[in-house]
Design an enzyme around this catalytic site. Structure first.
Site, PDB file in Angstrom:
ATOM      1  N   PRO A 136       0.806  -1.225   0.000  1.00  0.00           N
ATOM      2  CA  PRO A 136       0.000   0.000   0.000  1.00  0.00           C
ATOM      3  C   PRO A 136       0.839   1.275   0.000  1.00  0.00           C
ATOM      4  O   PRO A 136       0.451   2.281  -0.577  1.00  0.00           O
ATOM      5  CB  PRO A 136      -0.819  -0.130   1.288  1.00  0.00           C
ATOM      6  CG  PRO A 136      -0.964  -1.603   1.495  1.00  0.00           C
ATOM      7  CD  PRO A 136       0.343  -2.191   1.029  1.00  0.00           C
ATOM      8  N   GLY A 139       5.314   1.283  -3.661  1.00  0.00           N
ATOM      9  CA  GLY A 139       5.153   0.942  -5.065  1.00  0.00           C
ATOM     10  C   GLY A 139       6.473   1.172  -5.772  1.00  0.00           C
ATOM     11  O   GLY A 139       7.355   0.312  -5.774  1.00  0.00           O
ATOM     12  N   GLY A 348     -16.827   4.351 -34.649  1.00  0.00           N
ATOM     13  CA  GLY A 348     -17.798   3.917 -33.639  1.00  0.00           C
ATOM     14  C   GLY A 348     -17.666   2.452 -33.283  1.00  0.00           C
ATOM     15  O   GLY A 348     -17.905   2.054 -32.132  1.00  0.00           O
ATOM     16  N   GLU A 371       5.670  -3.408 -13.038  1.00  0.00           N
ATOM     17  CA  GLU A 371       7.095  -3.759 -13.148  1.00  0.00           C
ATOM     18  C   GLU A 371       7.949  -2.526 -13.451  1.00  0.00           C
ATOM     19  O   GLU A 371       8.899  -2.572 -14.231  1.00  0.00           O
ATOM     20  CB  GLU A 371       7.304  -4.884 -14.174  1.00  0.00           C
ATOM     21  CG  GLU A 371       6.709  -6.186 -13.669  1.00  0.00           C
ATOM     22  CD  GLU A 371       7.177  -7.416 -14.410  1.00  0.00           C
ATOM     23  OE1 GLU A 371       8.342  -7.445 -14.844  1.00  0.00           O
ATOM     24  OE2 GLU A 371       6.373  -8.349 -14.536  1.00  0.00           O
TER      25      GLU A 371
END
Length: 387
Positions: A136, A139, A348, A371
């Site tokens: 948490p 990173g 579209g 990574e």
């Protein structure tokens, strides 16, 4: 200074390379494509498809045959990654983690006992593995490990939480990076082999992601998990170096994944441009579309050469750190750009799931993040340049 020249590098593919590439392409088209949209929609893990990948040897491609692997080179691996990623990045990331991070790390740095116990089963696809570094609050700053593994004599006591873990819910073996000695900072970090089902090991909820939705991404929680000393990889304090060294090779796999996503989007856009009519002729005959396709093809080829170069350097046991970071940085940016262009060419139709390119665009984004983010790749490149 890191190797930056392509002098002496041979980019010609052997018959074996071409056979691997064709086998991967056939598997992707026949086994992955028919279920890709459904699995993406429902975030369904490709259990049967991954099992077949193991049977075909795609989960332990670079592992020595002594341990049940294919004994192939890195070039073969990136060729297979590209072809599978053209169709389904959710499946290819399972393959990437198992090959680049788990199997390679164990074979390179593990003990013979660890290889016999875990590597043989991982290489054959009997089980799959996960690599647990992110947290948490850790990173890009991987030195800030809050997960702890305190030395208790004959075992470590593991506590903490790991986030964004690919294969987190389906892996039988996890390589967990944890802090043993806080005072030593990154030199006090270890990597432990942890088995699913051990007391105190809990798998958190599956993440509801924007892309690679059918891959298995979870948080993993550890509460007083007893990990035997023999499950430590390398000497005490080797964990951070292990993680960084393993990730250097892992970047080549993710670069190949990004390349495949871009190439898959280009192939779909090219095919569609020949079929779609506007103003009385195929849209591929309009210069605006031709320019888009030409630029896509050129950038994808440039990314491919960067990926091949990094793979060759690794196979030749040369310094590949800068090359891998360059390959991942550029290929991921090309993937994001090319998939967006592919959606634009489809108009579209590109915005609906049936035509696949919207999924490829969503899948492409993660290659700029995991990574090592694009920003981290630039730091790695600069660091290698300034040596």
């Amino acid at each position: 200074m890191a190797v930056s020249s392509i002098e002496g590098l041979n980019f010609n593919l052997t018959e074996e390379h071409l056979a691997v590439k064709e086998a991967a392409r056939e598997f992707a088209q026949t086994e992955l494509l028919p279920t890709a949209i459904e699995r993406d929609t429902h975030s369904k893990f490709p259990k049967e498809e991954v099992k077949k990948m193991g049977e075909l040897g795609f989960l332990g491609m670079m592992v020595s045959p002594e341990y049940g692997g294919g004994g192939m080179d890195t070039v073969s691996y990136v060729l297979a990654m590209e072809e599978i990623s053209k169709v389904d990045a959710s499946a290819s990331v399972v393959m990437s983690v198992n090959n680049s991070l788990v199997c390679w790390g164990l074979e390179t740095f593990g003990t013979e006992e660890q290889k016999q116990k875990y590597l043989t089963r991982l290489a054959s696809g009997e089980i799959i593995g996960s690599f647990c570094l992110s947290e948490p609050e850790a990173g890009s700053d991987a030195t800030s490990q809050r997960t702890t593994a305190f030395d208790k004599g004959d075992h470590y006591l593991l506590n903490g939480t790991k986030n964004w873990i690919t294969n987190g819910g389906t892996s039988s073996v996890s390589l967990v990076v944890a802090q043993t000695n806080v005072e030593l900072k990154h030199k006090g970090i270890n990597c432990l082999i942890v088995e699913k089902g051990w007391d105190g090991f809990v798998v958190g909820k599956k993440e509801d992601k924007m892309g690679i939705r059918s891959s298995d991404t979870h948080s993993l929680m550890f509460t007083d998990v007893k990990v035997p000393k023999e499950n430590r990889i390398g000497e005490d304090g080797f964990g951070f170096k292990f993680a960084m060294t393993t990730l250097n090779g892992g970047r080549i796999g993710i670069a190949a994944q990004a390349l495949g996503i871009a190439a898959g989007a280009y192939e779909l856009a090219l095919k569609y441009s020949k079929e779609r009519k506007a103003f009385g002729k195929s849209i591929s005959e309009h210069q605006a579309i031709q320019f888009k396709l030409a630029e896509m093809a050129t950038k994808i080829e440039a990314a491919r050469l960067l990926v091949y170069k990094a793979a060759r350097l690794k196979d030749e046991h040369k310094d590949f750190v800068q090359a891998a970071a360059m390959a991942k940085l550029f290929a991921s940016e090309v993937a994001m750009w090319a998939t967006t262009e592919a959606v634009q060419i489809h108009g579209g139709y590109g915005y609906v799931k049936e035509y696949h390119v919207e999924r490829l665009m969503r899948d492409a984004k993660i290659t700029q993040i995991y990574e090592g983010t694009s920003e981290i790749q630039k730091l790695v490149i600069a660091r290698e340049m300034l040596k």
